[in-house]
Structures are given as C-alpha cells and as structure tokens.
Scaffold this motif. Structure first.
Motif, PDB file in Angstrom:
ATOM      1  N   MET A   1       0.807  -1.214   0.000  1.00  0.00           N
ATOM      2  CA  MET A   1       0.000   0.000   0.000  1.00  0.00           C
ATOM      3  C   MET A   1       0.844   1.268   0.000  1.00  0.00           C
ATOM      4  O   MET A   1       0.349   2.340  -0.357  1.00  0.00           O
ATOM      5  CB  MET A   1      -0.925   0.022   1.220  1.00  0.00           C
ATOM      6  N   PHE A   2       2.085   1.174   0.410  1.00  0.00           N
ATOM      7  CA  PHE A   2       2.917   2.371   0.513  1.00  0.00           C
ATOM      8  C   PHE A   2       3.079   3.059  -0.834  1.00  0.00           C
ATOM      9  O   PHE A   2       3.184   4.288  -0.909  1.00  0.00           O
ATOM     10  CB  PHE A   2       4.280   2.010   1.097  1.00  0.00           C
ATOM     11  N   ASP A   3       3.100   2.259  -1.931  1.00  0.00           N
ATOM     12  CA  ASP A   3       3.214   2.855  -3.261  1.00  0.00           C
ATOM     13  C   ASP A   3       2.043   3.792  -3.539  1.00  0.00           C
ATOM     14  O   ASP A   3       2.210   4.831  -4.194  1.00  0.00           O
ATOM     15  CB  ASP A   3       3.263   1.763  -4.328  1.00  0.00           C
ATOM     16  N   HIS A   4       0.857   3.431  -3.064  1.00  0.00           N
ATOM     17  CA  HIS A   4      -0.309   4.285  -3.256  1.00  0.00           C
ATOM     18  C   HIS A   4      -0.141   5.603  -2.499  1.00  0.00           C
ATOM     19  O   HIS A   4      -0.538   6.665  -2.980  1.00  0.00           O
ATOM     20  CB  HIS A   4      -1.571   3.566  -2.791  1.00  0.00           C
ATOM     21  N   PHE A   5       0.426   5.524  -1.297  1.00  0.00           N
ATOM     22  CA  PHE A   5       0.676   6.728  -0.506  1.00  0.00           C
ATOM     23  C   PHE A   5       1.639   7.647  -1.255  1.00  0.00           C
ATOM     24  O   PHE A   5       1.406   8.860  -1.361  1.00  0.00           O
ATOM     25  CB  PHE A   5       1.254   6.332   0.853  1.00  0.00           C
ATOM     26  N   VAL A   6       2.706   7.072  -1.782  1.00  0.00           N
ATOM     27  CA  VAL A   6       3.717   7.866  -2.477  1.00  0.00           C
ATOM     28  C   VAL A   6       3.111   8.576  -3.680  1.00  0.00           C
ATOM     29  O   VAL A   6       3.310   9.787  -3.891  1.00  0.00           O
ATOM     30  CB  VAL A   6       4.900   6.994  -2.913  1.00  0.00           C
ATOM     31  N   TRP A   7       2.295   7.827  -4.471  1.00  0.00           N
ATOM     32  CA  TRP A   7       1.745   8.422  -5.684  1.00  0.00           C
ATOM     33  C   TRP A   7       0.669   9.457  -5.378  1.00  0.00           C
ATOM     34  O   TRP A   7       0.746  10.602  -5.820  1.00  0.00           O
ATOM     35  CB  TRP A   7       1.197   7.339  -6.601  1.00  0.00           C
ATOM     36  N   SER A   8      -0.344   9.059  -4.640  1.00  0.00           N
ATOM     37  CA  SER A   8      -1.516   9.928  -4.467  1.00  0.00           C
ATOM     38  C   SER A   8      -1.303  11.060  -3.474  1.00  0.00           C
ATOM     39  O   SER A   8      -1.935  12.117  -3.593  1.00  0.00           O
ATOM     40  CB  SER A   8      -2.731   9.095  -4.033  1.00  0.00           C
ATOM     41  N   VAL A   9      -0.440  10.869  -2.495  1.00  0.00           N
ATOM     42  CA  VAL A   9      -0.238  11.896  -1.476  1.00  0.00           C
ATOM     43  C   VAL A   9       0.979  12.770  -1.780  1.00  0.00           C
ATOM     44  O   VAL A   9       0.947  13.987  -1.542  1.00  0.00           O
ATOM     45  CB  VAL A   9      -0.095  11.256  -0.081  1.00  0.00           C
ATOM     46  N   LEU A  10       2.026  12.177  -2.311  1.00  0.00           N
ATOM     47  CA  LEU A  10       3.264  12.923  -2.511  1.00  0.00           C
ATOM     48  C   LEU A  10       3.502  13.356  -3.951  1.00  0.00           C
ATOM     49  O   LEU A  10       3.880  14.499  -4.208  1.00  0.00           O
ATOM     50  CB  LEU A  10       4.456  12.088  -2.024  1.00  0.00           C
ATOM     51  N   VAL A  11       3.288  12.457  -4.909  1.00  0.00           N
ATOM     52  CA  VAL A  11       3.702  12.722  -6.290  1.00  0.00           C
ATOM     53  C   VAL A  11       2.604  13.377  -7.127  1.00  0.00           C
ATOM     54  O   VAL A  11       2.819  14.425  -7.747  1.00  0.00           O
ATOM     55  CB  VAL A  11       4.175  11.422  -6.968  1.00  0.00           C
ATOM     56  N   ALA A  12       1.421  12.771  -7.163  1.00  0.00           N
ATOM     57  CA  ALA A  12       0.361  13.249  -8.056  1.00  0.00           C
ATOM     58  C   ALA A  12      -0.015  14.722  -7.834  1.00  0.00           C
ATOM     59  O   ALA A  12      -0.149  15.469  -8.809  1.00  0.00           O
ATOM     60  CB  ALA A  12      -0.861  12.350  -7.935  1.00  0.00           C
ATOM     61  N   PRO A  13      -0.191  15.174  -6.584  1.00  0.00           N
ATOM     62  CA  PRO A  13      -0.527  16.605  -6.411  1.00  0.00           C
ATOM     63  C   PRO A  13       0.534  17.542  -6.976  1.00  0.00           C
ATOM     64  O   PRO A  13       0.201  18.589  -7.554  1.00  0.00           O
ATOM     65  CB  PRO A  13      -0.654  16.745  -4.889  1.00  0.00           C
ATOM     66  N   LEU A  14       1.806  17.168  -6.814  1.00  0.00           N
ATOM     67  CA  LEU A  14       2.869  18.005  -7.370  1.00  0.00           C
ATOM     68  C   LEU A  14       2.831  18.006  -8.891  1.00  0.00           C
ATOM     69  O   LEU A  14       3.059  19.041  -9.534  1.00  0.00           O
ATOM     70  CB  LEU A  14       4.233  17.507  -6.879  1.00  0.00           C
ATOM     71  N   LEU A  15       2.526  16.851  -9.492  1.00  0.00           N
ATOM     72  CA  LEU A  15       2.418  16.785 -10.946  1.00  0.00           C
ATOM     73  C   LEU A  15       1.224  17.589 -11.444  1.00  0.00           C
ATOM     74  O   LEU A  15       1.291  18.219 -12.508  1.00  0.00           O
ATOM     75  CB  LEU A  15       2.296  15.320 -11.393  1.00  0.00           C
ATOM     76  N   VAL A  16       0.139  17.573 -10.694  1.00  0.00           N
ATOM     77  CA  VAL A  16      -1.024  18.371 -11.070  1.00  0.00           C
ATOM     78  C   VAL A  16      -0.668  19.861 -11.054  1.00  0.00           C
ATOM     79  O   VAL A  16      -1.052  20.614 -11.948  1.00  0.00           O
ATOM     80  CB  VAL A  16      -2.216  18.083 -10.136  1.00  0.00           C
ATOM     81  N   VAL A  17       0.066  20.284 -10.041  1.00  0.00           N
ATOM     82  CA  VAL A  17       0.502  21.685  -9.969  1.00  0.00           C
ATOM     83  C   VAL A  17       1.387  22.029 -11.163  1.00  0.00           C
ATOM     84  O   VAL A  17       1.223  23.081 -11.801  1.00  0.00           O
ATOM     85  CB  VAL A  17       1.248  21.955  -8.650  1.00  0.00           C
ATOM     86  N   ALA A  18       2.331  21.136 -11.477  1.00  0.00           N
ATOM     87  CA  ALA A  18       3.225  21.385 -12.609  1.00  0.00           C
ATOM     88  C   ALA A  18       2.438  21.448 -13.919  1.00  0.00           C
ATOM     89  O   ALA A  18       2.682  22.319 -14.764  1.00  0.00           O
ATOM     90  CB  ALA A  18       4.285  20.285 -12.685  1.00  0.00           C
ATOM     91  N   ALA A  19       1.483  20.527 -14.088  1.00  0.00           N
ATOM     92  CA  ALA A  19       0.667  20.522 -15.304  1.00  0.00           C
ATOM     93  C   ALA A  19      -0.205  21.771 -15.375  1.00  0.00           C
ATOM     94  O   ALA A  19      -0.382  22.366 -16.445  1.00  0.00           O
ATOM     95  CB  ALA A  19      -0.199  19.261 -15.344  1.00  0.00           C
ATOM     96  N   ALA A  20      -0.741  22.187 -14.234  1.00  0.00           N
ATOM     97  CA  ALA A  20      -1.573  23.385 -14.201  1.00  0.00           C
ATOM     98  C   ALA A  20      -0.758  24.616 -14.590  1.00  0.00           C
ATOM     99  O   ALA A  20      -1.226  25.477 -15.355  1.00  0.00           O
ATOM    100  CB  ALA A  20      -2.164  23.569 -12.799  1.00  0.00           C
ATOM    101  N   ALA A  21       0.462  24.704 -14.084  1.00  0.00           N
ATOM    102  CA  ALA A  21       1.323  25.835 -14.431  1.00  0.00           C
ATOM    103  C   ALA A  21       1.666  25.826 -15.917  1.00  0.00           C
ATOM    104  O   ALA A  21       1.803  26.881 -16.546  1.00  0.00           O
ATOM    105  CB  ALA A  21       2.600  25.785 -13.596  1.00  0.00           C
ATOM    106  N   LEU A  22       1.767  24.629 -16.493  1.00  0.00           N
ATOM    107  CA  LEU A  22       2.132  24.494 -17.901  1.00  0.00           C
ATOM    108  C   LEU A  22       1.000  24.893 -18.834  1.00  0.00           C
ATOM    109  O   LEU A  22       1.223  25.539 -19.856  1.00  0.00           O
ATOM    110  CB  LEU A  22       2.554  23.048 -18.182  1.00  0.00           C
ATOM    111  N   VAL A  23      -0.227  24.527 -18.485  1.00  0.00           N
ATOM    112  CA  VAL A  23      -1.330  24.701 -19.427  1.00  0.00           C
ATOM    113  C   VAL A  23      -2.207  25.909 -19.141  1.00  0.00           C
ATOM    114  O   VAL A  23      -2.983  26.328 -20.013  1.00  0.00           O
ATOM    115  CB  VAL A  23      -2.228  23.435 -19.465  1.00  0.00           C
ATOM    116  N   ALA A  24      -2.131  26.490 -17.948  1.00  0.00           N
ATOM    117  CA  ALA A  24      -3.055  27.567 -17.576  1.00  0.00           C
ATOM    118  C   ALA A  24      -3.010  28.730 -18.563  1.00  0.00           C
ATOM    119  O   ALA A  24      -4.044  29.302 -18.905  1.00  0.00           O
ATOM    120  CB  ALA A  24      -2.755  28.059 -16.160  1.00  0.00           C
ATOM    121  N   GLY A  25      -1.828  29.077 -19.033  1.00  0.00           N
ATOM    122  CA  GLY A  25      -1.704  30.197 -19.954  1.00  0.00           C
ATOM    123  C   GLY A  25      -2.113  29.879 -21.372  1.00  0.00           C
ATOM    124  O   GLY A  25      -2.156  30.774 -22.223  1.00  0.00           O
TER     125      GLY A  25
END
Length: 307
Positions: A1-25
């Motif tokens: 289960m730890f892999d799920h913690f790493v992805w959904s809690v640590l990695v995915a939100p940061l990737l969403v922020v990066a993607a949002a910064a990339l496409v917002a403009g």
C-alpha cells in the motif's frame, strides 16, 4: 500500500501543480479555471482518501482491534513493516487536512451569510444599490443571483465603467465562479501543494469575468478602466466582503491582459493533462482500497487457524 501513498499523497498533487502551471496560460480563462479547479479537487480527494485508508490500517494495527475482529496482527503490520510510521502519520495528516478544509468551508459560508445580511434583496431586482459610503461591489450567488453595489462605488465610476462593473459581476454569476473558487480553496486546504492552483483559479475567474464583460459591452478599454477605478476605490476604503473586481496583486495583470490580449494559440485539449493526472490518482486510490480490503481478508484468514 505504501506505493499508493507515495503516488496519491506525494507525487500526483505536485504533478497536477506542474501541469496546471504548464497549461493555464494556453487556455481561455473560463476553461482554465474549470480545468484547474476540478483537477485540483480530484487530486485533493484522492490524497485525502488515501490518508483515510491508511487511518483504517492504523486502527487495524492496534492489537486489541485485531483481537476483537479476529485479524492476524503480524499480517496487518507486515504490509508496511519497512515504513511503520506511514499509517499513523497519515492519521495525523488527515486530521490536519480535515481541520483546514473545515475552516475554508466555514469562511465561505460565513462570507456569503455576511453578504446576504448586508444586502436587502427585494424580489425581482437584479441589481441592489446600497446607500453606503464604503465603495464595493459583489455578486450574491443564489436563485436568483443578485449584484450588490454600494453608492460609494457607484459615485466613483462613470456610466460606462458602471456598466462594465455590472457586466463583470453578472459574469461571476453566469459562470458559477463561486463554486470553482470554493472547490479550489478546499483542494488547497486538503493538500498544501495545491494552494498555488487555488490562487491561480481565483485569478482566472476574475480574468474570465473581465473577458465576458468586455464581450458584453464591446469595449475592452472601458472594462480595464473600470477594474483600475474599482481597485483604487476599494484599496482606499479597505472594503472587500465579497466576490469583487479587485483582488490584491491581480489587478495590473488583468488590466494588461485586457489592453494587450494574448495572441498565442489556445489549446483546449491542454486541459486534459492536469485532469488526466487527477483521474489517475483517483484510480490509484481505488486500487489502494482494494488492496486494503485484500489485506484485511488475508489477516482474517491467517488468524482463523488460531481460533
């Protein structure tokens, strides 16, 4: 289960922020606000759900609970034996997130309650003019939605600027901007990394209202002047209880965008990137729920011979 913690809690939100910064403009303001708000909401929900699943596992790691439900303590703890801290850390994080989300929810509800108290809303009137010296203007969501303008604000605007202000506030109502702002603010409360997205959504809904107002009255320069005049008036009076035209730090960018529109190619499909990342996090969270169910079933079966 730890892999799920790493992805959904640590990695995915940061990737969403990066993607949002990339496409917002590269998106129209309205589409950008919706895409960013929903992707942040999805990522925040996935993160909070993962923390909740680990909270269940933390409770299952208590020997007395294992004994009561007939679970093998060794089987339950073995899954995260290499990271024994993750379950109880998740419980602490979830408590903090829930408290932060509760504060955001209460702030939004309190803000709308104050607005409705300030504004007498007679039936049938779309615009309510309050006899108050403090300059302000805001939209009151509801059925029907209303626009409230103080006499202090009206006196500081020309007729053309006043028309632009009303068009801007009506755009907030038509675009259901209060819902997007609330969703983004809740996402930022549930995960600190998503607070940037929340701030970006707040800016984009203002930009969307600006563009809709410019289209409605057919004069971008008048809208720009109205934004500047309203911002100056509210700053001088420090009055800001609602969904306003003036948000600290955003006014110069909004005026610039109206006077010099961005001619770059707009890519509607770019919104799919942050949305897809949020969706993948939600799917991964679903898999985490299945893994937890299987773990508890295995723990129950492992304890069966001992009973």
């Amino acid at each position: 289960m730890f892999d799920h913690f790493v992805w959904s809690v640590l990695v995915a939100p940061l990737l969403v922020v990066a993607a949002a910064a990339l496409v917002a403009g590269r998106l129209r303001p309205g589409a950008g606000a919706a895409a960013l708000a929903w992707s942040a909401g999805g990522a925040a929900l996935a993160s909070a759900a993962n923390l909740a699943l680990f909270c269940v596992k933390a409770v299952a790691e208590i020997p007395a609970v294992d004994a009561y439900f007939g679970l093998s303590h060794g089987t339950v703890t073995a899954d995260t034996a290499h990271v024994p801290w993750v379950s109880w850390l998740s419980a602490a994080l979830l408590a903090c997130c829930a408290a932060a989300a509760g504060r955001v929810w209460r702030r939004h509800r309190r803000g709308h309650a104050v607005i409705r108290t300030l504004a007498p809303l007679p039936g049938g009137e779309r615009v309510v003019l309050l006899p108050r010296a403090a300059p302000d203007a805001f939209a009151v969501p509801g059925r029907p939605g209303r626009i409230v303008v103080t006499s202090g604000m009206r006196d500081r605007l020309t007729d053309a600027q006043y028309a632009a202000l009303l068009a801007h506030e009506q755009a907030h109502l038509d675009g259901r901007h209060h819902r997007l702002v609330l969703l983004a603010d809740l996402a930022g409360a549930l995960h600190p990394a998503l607070r940037w997205v929340s701030q970006r959504v707040a800016h984009l809904v203002e930009r969307d209202a600006d563009e809709r107002a410019a289209a409605a009255i057919g004069d971008r320069r008048t809208v720009a002047k109205a934004i500047a005049a309203a911002a100056l008036a509210t700053r001088e009076a420090a009055a800001s209880p609602g969904l306003h035209m003036a948000r600290p730090g955003s006014v110069p960018r909004r005026v610039t965008s109206l006077l010099t529109p961005d001619r770059r190619l707009l890519l509607p499909w770019a919104a799919l990137l942050p949305l897809a990342l949020a969706a993948s996090s939600l799917v991964w969270t679903g898999e985490a729920a299945v893994d937890l169910q299987q773990l508890l079933r295995s723990a129950h079966q492992a304890a069966a011979p001992a009973r």
